[in-house]
Design a protein around this motif. Structure first.
Motif, short mmCIF file in Angstrom:
data_model
loop_
_atom_site.label_atom_id
_atom_site.label_comp_id
_atom_site.label_asym_id
_atom_site.label_seq_id
_atom_site.Cartn_x
_atom_site.Cartn_y
_atom_site.Cartn_z
N ASN A 16 0.83 -1.22 0.00
CA ASN A 16 0.00 0.00 0.00
C ASN A 16 0.85 1.26 0.00
OD1 ASN A 16 -2.41 -1.45 -0.01
ND2 ASN A 16 -2.59 -1.43 2.21
N ARG A 17 1.95 1.25 0.76
CA ARG A 17 2.83 2.42 0.80
C ARG A 17 3.44 2.68 -0.57
NH1 ARG A 17 6.48 1.04 5.61
NH2 ARG A 17 7.96 2.32 4.49
N ILE A 18 3.86 1.62 -1.25
CA ILE A 18 4.44 1.77 -2.59
C ILE A 18 3.41 2.43 -3.51
CG2 ILE A 18 5.18 0.50 -4.66
CD1 ILE A 18 6.49 -1.53 -2.65
N CYS A 19 2.20 1.91 -3.51
CA CYS A 19 1.17 2.42 -4.42
C CYS A 19 0.73 3.84 -4.04
CB CYS A 19 -0.01 1.46 -4.45
SG CYS A 19 0.43 -0.11 -5.25
N GLU A 20 0.67 4.13 -2.76
CA GLU A 20 0.33 5.50 -2.34
C GLU A 20 1.38 6.49 -2.83
OE1 GLU A 20 -0.04 5.12 1.91
OE2 GLU A 20 -1.93 4.03 1.74
N ARG A 21 2.64 6.09 -2.74
CA ARG A 21 3.71 6.98 -3.19
C ARG A 21 3.65 7.17 -4.71
NH1 ARG A 21 9.16 5.65 0.24
NH2 ARG A 21 9.99 7.15 -1.27
N MET A 22 3.25 6.13 -5.44
CA MET A 22 3.11 6.28 -6.89
C MET A 22 2.03 7.29 -7.22
SD MET A 22 3.59 2.35 -8.21
CE MET A 22 3.28 2.73 -9.93
N PRO A 51 -0.99 -11.40 -7.62
CA PRO A 51 -1.80 -10.73 -8.65
C PRO A 51 -2.51 -9.48 -8.14
CG PRO A 51 -2.21 -13.09 -8.66
CD PRO A 51 -1.35 -12.81 -7.47
N GLU A 52 -2.95 -9.50 -6.89
CA GLU A 52 -3.64 -8.31 -6.36
C GLU A 52 -2.69 -7.12 -6.26
OE1 GLU A 52 -1.93 -10.51 -2.85
OE2 GLU A 52 -3.04 -11.14 -4.63
N PHE A 53 -1.42 -7.38 -5.97
CA PHE A 53 -0.43 -6.30 -5.92
C PHE A 53 -0.16 -5.78 -7.33
CE2 PHE A 53 4.19 -5.01 -5.74
CZ PHE A 53 3.98 -3.80 -5.10
N ASP A 54 -0.08 -6.68 -8.29
CA ASP A 54 0.13 -6.28 -9.68
C ASP A 54 -1.01 -5.37 -10.15
OD1 ASP A 54 1.56 -6.37 -12.18
OD2 ASP A 54 0.02 -7.74 -12.92
N THR A 55 -2.25 -5.75 -9.81
CA THR A 55 -3.42 -4.94 -10.16
C THR A 55 -3.38 -3.59 -9.45
OG1 THR A 55 -4.75 -6.92 -10.50
CG2 THR A 55 -5.96 -4.88 -10.11
N GLN A 56 -3.00 -3.61 -8.18
CA GLN A 56 -2.90 -2.37 -7.40
C GLN A 56 -1.83 -1.44 -8.01
OE1 GLN A 56 -1.90 -3.27 -3.33
NE2 GLN A 56 -2.36 -1.21 -2.61
N CYS A 57 -0.71 -2.00 -8.44
CA CYS A 57 0.34 -1.19 -9.06
C CYS A 57 -0.11 -0.62 -10.40
CB CYS A 57 1.62 -2.02 -9.24
SG CYS A 57 2.54 -2.25 -7.71
N ALA A 58 -0.84 -1.40 -11.16
CA ALA A 58 -1.34 -0.91 -12.45
C ALA A 58 -2.26 0.30 -12.23
CB ALA A 58 -2.08 -2.02 -13.19
N ARG A 59 -3.11 0.21 -11.23
CA ARG A 59 -4.01 1.33 -10.91
C ARG A 59 -3.20 2.53 -10.41
NH1 ARG A 59 -7.86 4.29 -12.07
NH2 ARG A 59 -9.39 4.79 -10.51
N ALA A 60 -2.18 2.26 -9.59
CA ALA A 60 -1.33 3.34 -9.08
C ALA A 60 -0.57 4.02 -10.22
CB ALA A 60 -0.37 2.80 -8.03
N ARG A 61 -0.18 3.23 -11.24
CA ARG A 61 0.51 3.79 -12.40
C ARG A 61 -0.42 4.78 -13.12
NH1 ARG A 61 2.73 -0.33 -12.65
NH2 ARG A 61 2.28 -1.80 -13.96
N GLU A 62 -1.71 4.46 -13.18
CA GLU A 62 -2.67 5.39 -13.77
C GLU A 62 -2.73 6.67 -12.93
OE1 GLU A 62 -6.44 3.44 -14.14
OE2 GLU A 62 -5.65 1.92 -15.49
N GLY A 63 -2.68 6.51 -11.61
CA GLY A 63 -2.67 7.68 -10.72
C GLY A 63 -1.42 8.52 -10.93
N LEU A 64 -0.29 7.85 -11.15
CA LEU A 64 0.95 8.56 -11.44
C LEU A 64 0.84 9.33 -12.74
CD1 LEU A 64 3.91 9.24 -10.87
CD2 LEU A 64 4.53 6.99 -11.78
N ALA A 65 0.20 8.74 -13.74
CA ALA A 65 -0.01 9.44 -15.02
C ALA A 65 -0.91 10.66 -14.81
CB ALA A 65 -0.62 8.50 -16.05
N ASP A 66 -1.93 10.53 -13.97
CA ASP A 66 -2.79 11.68 -13.67
C ASP A 66 -1.99 12.78 -12.97
OD1 ASP A 66 -4.96 10.38 -14.75
OD2 ASP A 66 -5.87 9.88 -12.82
N PHE A 67 -1.11 12.38 -12.06
CA PHE A 67 -0.24 13.34 -11.38
C PHE A 67 0.60 14.09 -12.40
CE2 PHE A 67 3.74 14.63 -9.47
CZ PHE A 67 3.34 15.26 -8.29
#
Length: 138
Positions: A16-22, A51-67
């Motif tokens: 969660n911390r990794i994805c929040e930072r992304m 797989p749930e972490f992979d999915t979470q990272c993919a969503r976080a990558r979209e958040g990073l693109a929005d940032f």
């Protein structure tokens, strides 16, 4: 976690911390340079193993693109004649990154105009589709 000790054991808290930072604007490379975070190799292994972490990272990558898209708007708003050449380089890099991280949202739109021609009879196509449907049912 003790300072300067990297974790290699997966936990939801670290994931969660990794994805929040992304989502807040850091990429995996930057996050993994933090000595309190796992190495990039470990993070990519976790993506394969969880797989749930992979999915979470993919969503976080979209958040990073929005940032990054937000950063584009900020740079464009603050641009002056003096800063324009440097801002142009920043904007181009951020646009490219956003388009690669979330291509459906920020990538180039490509229109395809295609004409499809079929051969055979309508009866043959109907029979083929019926056979596929029967096979799918088991």
């Amino acid at each position: 976690m003790a300072k300067n000790s990297r974790s290699s054991g997966y936990t939801e808290e670290i994931a969660n911390r990794i994805c929040e930072r992304m989502v807040e604007g850091e990429d995996i490379v930057t996050i993994c340079k933090d000595p309190e975070m796992p190495s990039r190799r470990t993070v990519y292994r976790w993506m394969d193993e969880y797989p749930e972490f992979d999915t979470q990272c993919a969503r976080a990558r979209e958040g990073l693109a929005d940032f990054e898209a937000n950063q584009i708007a900020l740079i464009a708003t603050k641009c002056t004649p003096e800063s324009a050449p440097a801002d142009r380089v920043k904007l181009s890099a951020l646009q490219w990154l956003a388009s690669k991280r979330a291509p459906k949202k920020w990538g180039e739109r490509v229109e395809i105009d295609a004409k499809v021609e079929t051969t055979g009879t309508g009866e043959a196509l109907t029979a083929f589709l019926a056979a596929l449907e029967a096979k799918a049912r088991g």
